[in-house]
Design a protein around this motif. Structure first.
Motif, PDB file in Angstrom:
ATOM      1  N   VAL A   1      -1.367   4.313  -0.478  1.00  0.00           N
ATOM      2  CA  VAL A   1      -2.488   4.259  -1.403  1.00  0.00           C
ATOM      3  C   VAL A   1      -3.549   3.305  -0.877  1.00  0.00           C
ATOM      4  O   VAL A   1      -3.275   2.434  -0.051  1.00  0.00           O
ATOM      5  CB  VAL A   1      -2.059   3.797  -2.823  1.00  0.00           C
ATOM      6  CG1 VAL A   1      -1.175   4.819  -3.477  1.00  0.00           C
ATOM      7  CG2 VAL A   1      -1.367   2.445  -2.779  1.00  0.00           C
ATOM      8  N   THR A   2      -4.757   3.511  -1.361  1.00  0.00           N
ATOM      9  CA  THR A   2      -5.842   2.548  -1.136  1.00  0.00           C
ATOM     10  C   THR A   2      -6.235   2.032  -2.512  1.00  0.00           C
ATOM     11  O   THR A   2      -6.381   2.794  -3.459  1.00  0.00           O
ATOM     12  CB  THR A   2      -7.060   3.185  -0.448  1.00  0.00           C
ATOM     13  OG1 THR A   2      -7.519   4.284  -1.223  1.00  0.00           O
ATOM     14  CG2 THR A   2      -6.705   3.652   0.952  1.00  0.00           C
ATOM     15  N   CYS A   3      -6.352   0.720  -2.607  1.00  0.00           N
ATOM     16  CA  CYS A   3      -6.638   0.082  -3.886  1.00  0.00           C
ATOM     17  C   CYS A   3      -8.002  -0.586  -3.842  1.00  0.00           C
ATOM     18  O   CYS A   3      -8.473  -0.985  -2.762  1.00  0.00           O
ATOM     19  CB  CYS A   3      -5.564  -0.962  -4.197  1.00  0.00           C
ATOM     20  SG  CYS A   3      -3.901  -0.277  -4.291  1.00  0.00           S
ATOM     21  N   PRO A   4      -8.642  -0.738  -5.008  1.00  0.00           N
ATOM     22  CA  PRO A   4      -9.900  -1.457  -5.051  1.00  0.00           C
ATOM     23  C   PRO A   4      -9.733  -2.867  -4.494  1.00  0.00           C
ATOM     24  O   PRO A   4      -8.655  -3.455  -4.590  1.00  0.00           O
ATOM     25  CB  PRO A   4     -10.231  -1.512  -6.538  1.00  0.00           C
ATOM     26  CG  PRO A   4      -9.463  -0.397  -7.154  1.00  0.00           C
ATOM     27  CD  PRO A   4      -8.231  -0.253  -6.324  1.00  0.00           C
ATOM     28  N   LYS A   5     -10.789  -3.380  -3.902  1.00  0.00           N
ATOM     29  CA  LYS A   5     -10.753  -4.716  -3.315  1.00  0.00           C
ATOM     30  C   LYS A   5     -10.269  -5.732  -4.346  1.00  0.00           C
ATOM     31  O   LYS A   5     -10.671  -5.722  -5.494  1.00  0.00           O
ATOM     32  CB  LYS A   5     -12.143  -5.103  -2.819  1.00  0.00           C
ATOM     33  CG  LYS A   5     -12.142  -6.298  -1.932  1.00  0.00           C
ATOM     34  CD  LYS A   5     -13.469  -6.477  -1.258  1.00  0.00           C
ATOM     35  CE  LYS A   5     -13.322  -7.553  -0.210  1.00  0.00           C
ATOM     36  NZ  LYS A   5     -13.952  -7.227   1.011  1.00  0.00           N
ATOM     37  N   GLY A   6      -9.341  -6.563  -3.921  1.00  0.00           N
ATOM     38  CA  GLY A   6      -8.784  -7.585  -4.794  1.00  0.00           C
ATOM     39  C   GLY A   6      -7.538  -7.136  -5.544  1.00  0.00           C
ATOM     40  O   GLY A   6      -6.863  -7.937  -6.156  1.00  0.00           O
ATOM     41  N   GLN A   7      -7.263  -5.850  -5.498  1.00  0.00           N
ATOM     42  CA  GLN A   7      -6.057  -5.348  -6.157  1.00  0.00           C
ATOM     43  C   GLN A   7      -5.083  -4.892  -5.085  1.00  0.00           C
ATOM     44  O   GLN A   7      -5.438  -4.166  -4.196  1.00  0.00           O
ATOM     45  CB  GLN A   7      -6.396  -4.147  -7.060  1.00  0.00           C
ATOM     46  CG  GLN A   7      -5.174  -3.577  -7.747  1.00  0.00           C
ATOM     47  CD  GLN A   7      -5.528  -2.347  -8.566  1.00  0.00           C
ATOM     48  OE1 GLN A   7      -6.669  -2.137  -8.935  1.00  0.00           O
ATOM     49  NE2 GLN A   7      -4.553  -1.529  -8.829  1.00  0.00           N
ATOM     50  N   GLN A   8      -3.868  -5.331  -5.179  1.00  0.00           N
ATOM     51  CA  GLN A   8      -2.862  -4.939  -4.175  1.00  0.00           C
ATOM     52  C   GLN A   8      -1.621  -4.532  -4.804  1.00  0.00           C
ATOM     53  O   GLN A   8      -1.024  -4.494  -5.634  1.00  0.00           O
ATOM     54  CB  GLN A   8      -2.615  -6.058  -3.178  1.00  0.00           C
ATOM     55  CG  GLN A   8      -1.826  -5.645  -1.998  1.00  0.00           C
ATOM     56  CD  GLN A   8      -2.446  -4.562  -1.127  1.00  0.00           C
ATOM     57  OE1 GLN A   8      -3.313  -3.803  -1.505  1.00  0.00           O
ATOM     58  NE2 GLN A   8      -1.990  -4.460   0.065  1.00  0.00           N
TER      59      GLN A   8
ATOM     60  N   ASN B   1       0.819  -1.212   0.000  1.00  0.00           N
ATOM     61  CA  ASN B   1       0.000   0.000   0.000  1.00  0.00           C
ATOM     62  C   ASN B   1       0.855   1.266   0.000  1.00  0.00           C
ATOM     63  O   ASN B   1       0.410   2.321   0.425  1.00  0.00           O
ATOM     64  CB  ASN B   1      -0.967   0.004   1.188  1.00  0.00           C
ATOM     65  CG  ASN B   1      -0.247   0.194   2.513  1.00  0.00           C
ATOM     66  OD1 ASN B   1       0.944  -0.093   2.643  1.00  0.00           O
ATOM     67  ND2 ASN B   1      -0.967   0.668   3.507  1.00  0.00           N
ATOM     68  N   ARG B   2       2.088   1.164  -0.507  1.00  0.00           N
ATOM     69  CA  ARG B   2       2.998   2.316  -0.549  1.00  0.00           C
ATOM     70  C   ARG B   2       3.416   2.611  -1.985  1.00  0.00           C
ATOM     71  O   ARG B   2       3.539   1.699  -2.800  1.00  0.00           O
ATOM     72  CB  ARG B   2       4.249   2.037   0.291  1.00  0.00           C
ATOM     73  CG  ARG B   2       3.961   1.830   1.750  1.00  0.00           C
ATOM     74  CD  ARG B   2       5.245   1.655   2.557  1.00  0.00           C
ATOM     75  NE  ARG B   2       6.191   0.719   1.968  1.00  0.00           N
ATOM     76  CZ  ARG B   2       6.337  -0.552   2.338  1.00  0.00           C
ATOM     77  NH1 ARG B   2       5.593  -1.046   3.294  1.00  0.00           N
ATOM     78  NH2 ARG B   2       7.228  -1.323   1.766  1.00  0.00           N
ATOM     79  N   VAL B   3       3.630   3.891  -2.252  1.00  0.00           N
ATOM     80  CA  VAL B   3       4.131   4.304  -3.563  1.00  0.00           C
ATOM     81  C   VAL B   3       5.268   5.302  -3.388  1.00  0.00           C
ATOM     82  O   VAL B   3       5.360   5.991  -2.370  1.00  0.00           O
ATOM     83  CB  VAL B   3       3.042   4.949  -4.455  1.00  0.00           C
ATOM     84  CG1 VAL B   3       2.008   3.937  -4.875  1.00  0.00           C
ATOM     85  CG2 VAL B   3       2.417   6.149  -3.794  1.00  0.00           C
TER      86      VAL B   3
ATOM     87  N   LEU C   1      -1.382   5.103 -13.122  1.00  0.00           N
ATOM     88  CA  LEU C   1      -0.477   3.974 -13.342  1.00  0.00           C
ATOM     89  C   LEU C   1      -0.806   2.757 -12.488  1.00  0.00           C
ATOM     90  O   LEU C   1      -0.547   1.632 -12.897  1.00  0.00           O
ATOM     91  CB  LEU C   1       0.970   4.403 -13.094  1.00  0.00           C
ATOM     92  CG  LEU C   1       1.520   5.468 -14.042  1.00  0.00           C
ATOM     93  CD1 LEU C   1       2.937   5.860 -13.644  1.00  0.00           C
ATOM     94  CD2 LEU C   1       1.485   4.984 -15.484  1.00  0.00           C
ATOM     95  N   THR C   2      -1.339   2.981 -11.291  1.00  0.00           N
ATOM     96  CA  THR C   2      -1.562   1.859 -10.371  1.00  0.00           C
ATOM     97  C   THR C   2      -3.015   1.453 -10.234  1.00  0.00           C
ATOM     98  O   THR C   2      -3.295   0.345  -9.791  1.00  0.00           O
ATOM     99  CB  THR C   2      -1.039   2.203  -8.961  1.00  0.00           C
ATOM    100  OG1 THR C   2      -1.838   3.244  -8.402  1.00  0.00           O
ATOM    101  CG2 THR C   2       0.424   2.604  -8.994  1.00  0.00           C
ATOM    102  N   GLY C   3      -3.955   2.352 -10.543  1.00  0.00           N
ATOM    103  CA  GLY C   3      -5.368   2.071 -10.321  1.00  0.00           C
ATOM    104  C   GLY C   3      -5.769   2.275  -8.871  1.00  0.00           C
ATOM    105  O   GLY C   3      -6.893   1.987  -8.484  1.00  0.00           O
ATOM    106  N   CYS C   4      -4.875   2.785  -8.064  1.00  0.00           N
ATOM    107  CA  CYS C   4      -5.115   3.008  -6.635  1.00  0.00           C
ATOM    108  C   CYS C   4      -5.176   4.503  -6.352  1.00  0.00           C
ATOM    109  O   CYS C   4      -4.601   5.308  -7.084  1.00  0.00           O
ATOM    110  CB  CYS C   4      -3.993   2.386  -5.804  1.00  0.00           C
ATOM    111  SG  CYS C   4      -3.769   0.617  -6.090  1.00  0.00           S
ATOM    112  N   SER C   5      -5.847   4.862  -5.266  1.00  0.00           N
ATOM    113  CA  SER C   5      -5.955   6.264  -4.863  1.00  0.00           C
ATOM    114  C   SER C   5      -4.930   6.582  -3.801  1.00  0.00           C
ATOM    115  O   SER C   5      -4.750   5.820  -2.847  1.00  0.00           O
ATOM    116  CB  SER C   5      -7.349   6.545  -4.297  1.00  0.00           C
ATOM    117  OG  SER C   5      -8.335   6.285  -5.250  1.00  0.00           O
ATOM    118  N   ILE C   6      -4.266   7.722  -3.947  1.00  0.00           N
ATOM    119  CA  ILE C   6      -3.295   8.129  -2.947  1.00  0.00           C
ATOM    120  C   ILE C   6      -4.023   8.715  -1.742  1.00  0.00           C
ATOM    121  O   ILE C   6      -5.062   9.354  -1.888  1.00  0.00           O
ATOM    122  CB  ILE C   6      -2.276   9.122  -3.536  1.00  0.00           C
ATOM    123  CG1 ILE C   6      -1.068   9.248  -2.625  1.00  0.00           C
ATOM    124  CG2 ILE C   6      -2.881  10.469  -3.787  1.00  0.00           C
ATOM    125  CD1 ILE C   6       0.200   9.618  -3.320  1.00  0.00           C
TER     126      ILE C   6
END
Length: 99
Positions: free
Chosen positions: A92-99, A42-44, A71-76
Motif C-alpha cells: 500500500v501507499t499511505c498519505p504522508k505522515g501515516q504509516q 507498507n504491506r497488507v 480500513l487503513t486510509g492507504c491505497s493498494i
C-alpha cells in the motif's frame, strides 16, 4: 486428544502470515461476511473467514480490494496484489505522515 487440538485450532480465527506478526489488525463484516485485515508498514493482508460458493469469489475479491483504503486510509498498489478470495496480500501507499 486429537479432537481437542482440532477444536482449539478451529477457534483461533484469522491469523496473520509470519511476515505480518505484530501488524495492526482490523476486523469487519460486509454483507454478512467476516474479514480480517492486517497492516504492517507498507504491506497488507486481507483474510475472508467462512465458506463461499464459487460464484461469490469475484465479488468477494472486489470487496477485499475495497476494504484496504476504507480500513487503513492507504491505497493498494494493484500490481502487487497476490492471492485469491480467501487471502490476499499486497503493498500500500499511505498519505504522508501515516504509516
Amino acid at each position: 486428544m486429537r479432537w481437542l487440538l482440532i477444536l482449539i485450532l478451529a477457534a483461533c480465527g484469522a491469523q496473520p502470515s509470519p511476515l505480518m506478526f505484530g501488524a495492526q489488525r482490523f476486523d469487519t463484516v460486509v454483507e454478512g461476511r467476516s474479514y480480517t485485515l492486517f497492516k504492517k508498514d507498507n504491506r497488507v493482508e486481507v483474510i475472508r473467514l467462512g465458506w463461499a460458493d464459487p460464484e461469490e469469489h469475484p465479488r468477494i475479491r472486489a470487496t477485499m480490494f475495497d476494504l484496504v483504503p476504507k480500513l487503513t486510509g492507504c491505497s493498494i498498489v494493484p500490481s502487487t496484489l497476490q492471492g485469491d478470495s480467501g487471502a490476499m496480500r499486497g503493498r500500500v501507499t499511505c498519505p504522508k505522515g501515516q504509516q
